[in-house]
Design an enzyme around this catalytic site. Sequence first.
Site, short mmCIF file in Angstrom:
data_model
loop_
_atom_site.label_atom_id
_atom_site.label_comp_id
_atom_site.label_asym_id
_atom_site.label_seq_id
_atom_site.Cartn_x
_atom_site.Cartn_y
_atom_site.Cartn_z
N LYS A 265 26.35 35.42 50.35
CA LYS A 265 27.74 35.65 49.85
C LYS A 265 27.97 37.20 49.18
O LYS A 265 26.78 37.50 48.72
CB LYS A 265 28.29 34.54 48.92
CG LYS A 265 27.55 34.41 47.75
CD LYS A 265 27.96 33.34 47.06
CE LYS A 265 26.90 33.12 45.45
NZ LYS A 265 27.30 31.62 44.87
N ARG B 11 34.22 22.64 38.59
CA ARG B 11 34.66 23.87 39.23
C ARG B 11 35.11 23.61 40.47
O ARG B 11 36.17 23.88 40.94
CB ARG B 11 33.56 24.96 39.16
CG ARG B 11 33.97 26.17 39.68
CD ARG B 11 32.72 27.29 39.56
NE ARG B 11 31.76 26.99 40.66
CZ ARG B 11 30.82 27.59 40.84
NH1 ARG B 11 30.64 28.84 40.19
NH2 ARG B 11 29.90 27.41 41.73
N TYR C 275 31.96 62.03 26.38
CA TYR C 275 33.23 61.44 25.83
C TYR C 275 33.06 60.98 24.52
O TYR C 275 32.32 60.18 24.07
CB TYR C 275 33.69 60.49 26.93
CG TYR C 275 34.41 61.02 28.15
CD1 TYR C 275 35.51 61.70 27.86
CD2 TYR C 275 34.01 60.39 29.13
CE1 TYR C 275 35.98 62.27 29.17
CE2 TYR C 275 34.48 61.00 30.59
CZ TYR C 275 35.56 61.90 30.35
OH TYR C 275 36.14 62.15 31.63
N MET D 14 32.64 57.76 34.41
CA MET D 14 32.99 57.12 35.73
C MET D 14 32.00 57.46 36.50
O MET D 14 31.68 56.63 37.71
CB MET D 14 34.48 57.42 36.39
CG MET D 14 34.80 56.84 37.71
SD MET D 14 36.22 57.28 38.09
CE MET D 14 37.62 56.50 36.69
C1 LIG Z 1 25.98 31.30 44.63
C2 LIG Z 1 25.59 29.90 44.74
C3 LIG Z 1 24.37 29.60 45.03
C4 LIG Z 1 23.01 30.59 44.79
O1 LIG Z 1 22.61 30.48 43.74
P1 LIG Z 1 21.52 31.45 42.92
O2 LIG Z 1 21.34 30.95 41.44
O3 LIG Z 1 22.09 32.96 43.25
O4 LIG Z 1 20.31 31.24 43.59
C5 LIG Z 1 24.07 28.12 45.32
N1 LIG Z 1 24.91 27.12 45.43
C6 LIG Z 1 26.20 27.59 45.23
C7 LIG Z 1 27.07 26.47 45.25
C8 LIG Z 1 26.57 28.84 44.86
O5 LIG Z 1 27.84 29.06 44.42
#
Ligand SMILES: *Cc1c(COP(=O)(O)O)cnc(C)c1O
Length: 361
Positions: free
Chosen positions: A37, A135, A255, A303
């Site tokens: 992802k 969640r 800055y 930046m």
């Molecule tokens: C992002 C995610 C993972 C991967 O988690 P890591 O801690 O990066 O290994 C696994 N399961 C779900 C549901 C996630 O959202």
Amino acid sequence: MTKYSDSTLYISLKNLKSNYSLIQKKLGKAEAAAVVKANAYGLGVKEAALALKKAGSKSFFVATLDEALELREILDKENIYVFHGIRQGQENDFKQFNLIPVLNTEEEIMRWQVFAGLHARALPAIIHVDTGMNRLGVKEDSLRKISEKTTPALDIKYIMSHLISADEKDAGKSKEQLKVFNRARKYFPNTPCSLANSSGIFRAKCYHFQMARPGCALYGVNPTPEKQNPVKPVVRLAARIIDIHNAKKAETVGYGGDFKAKKPVKVATIPVGYSDGYLRSFSNNSVVEIAGRKANVIGRVSMDLITIDVSDIPDNKVYVGAEVELINNNITVDVLAKKAGTIGYEILTSLGHRYKRVYVD
Ligand SMILES: *Cc1c(COP(=O)(O)O)cnc(C)c1O
């Protein structure tokens, strides 16, 4: 298009693959399904997914349908799972492109089942049960109801849940979640299960089940923060000095004049800033390396630029064009995260788009 960037992000596909293999070995019979992802945690989904496929991954997780559609153009046969489930009206895309939704609500489960019922073949899905995160996912008691309502039109590949603190020293919460998960999955006694993320994989065998979902550990983030990192670093970030200044005693740098020279300071300017993911919280609070020697970031991160104190670096190593390492095997993603009060994940996913990206195999 040629990239003239002075800054290069080196991504080791060799170490990525080796991390995958280590994790798969650790899992034994359970499958390691690579989580790619957010553009493979910022490293480039195309290169990462193809490398992970080479390393043996047959299943991949993304967050959204858009990410899944992009990944389907890269991988034609592998399983693609979508964490965020399936919105109304997306059903045809999921079916056409052979994508597997993680179903997080009862409504989603029933809608995908009804859609599946209109077609000749059963349609695959994962059912997500919430074991304590609040969640995503259905609660344990809804799962019982769902088990009574599901039909063979729904091909339930896995019952899954997600650990909230598998990276923490105290295993108490993970054990509690495991208990809830073990109770919940009894409603689908013959369905394979998936619980562990990277940290869960390294915690204990009892979290492995039939499939695990490693993300961060593939990309070099330490899944066991209390212990030595079992995986190899995947990114190295190198930039070049573009200007050098000599600040006199009592002059300031950057800055706001946040850094005031207590003695004469030689300042090198590097064209990387917070818009490149070099966080503003690194102001007066980070290090880089030049020719193997540490140099402090001084003044505020701008930046597009940072300023570093090179007073102690030999003159022949400090010149316009000299290479400076911002992330390497000493200054790891985890080291930087700690300085900024964040986690390696955020450092990785913040890496900007202006770097020249070089994939090293
Ligand atoms: C992002 C995610 C993972 C991967 O988690 P890591 O801690 O990066 O290994 C696994 N399961 C779900 C549901 C996630 O959202």
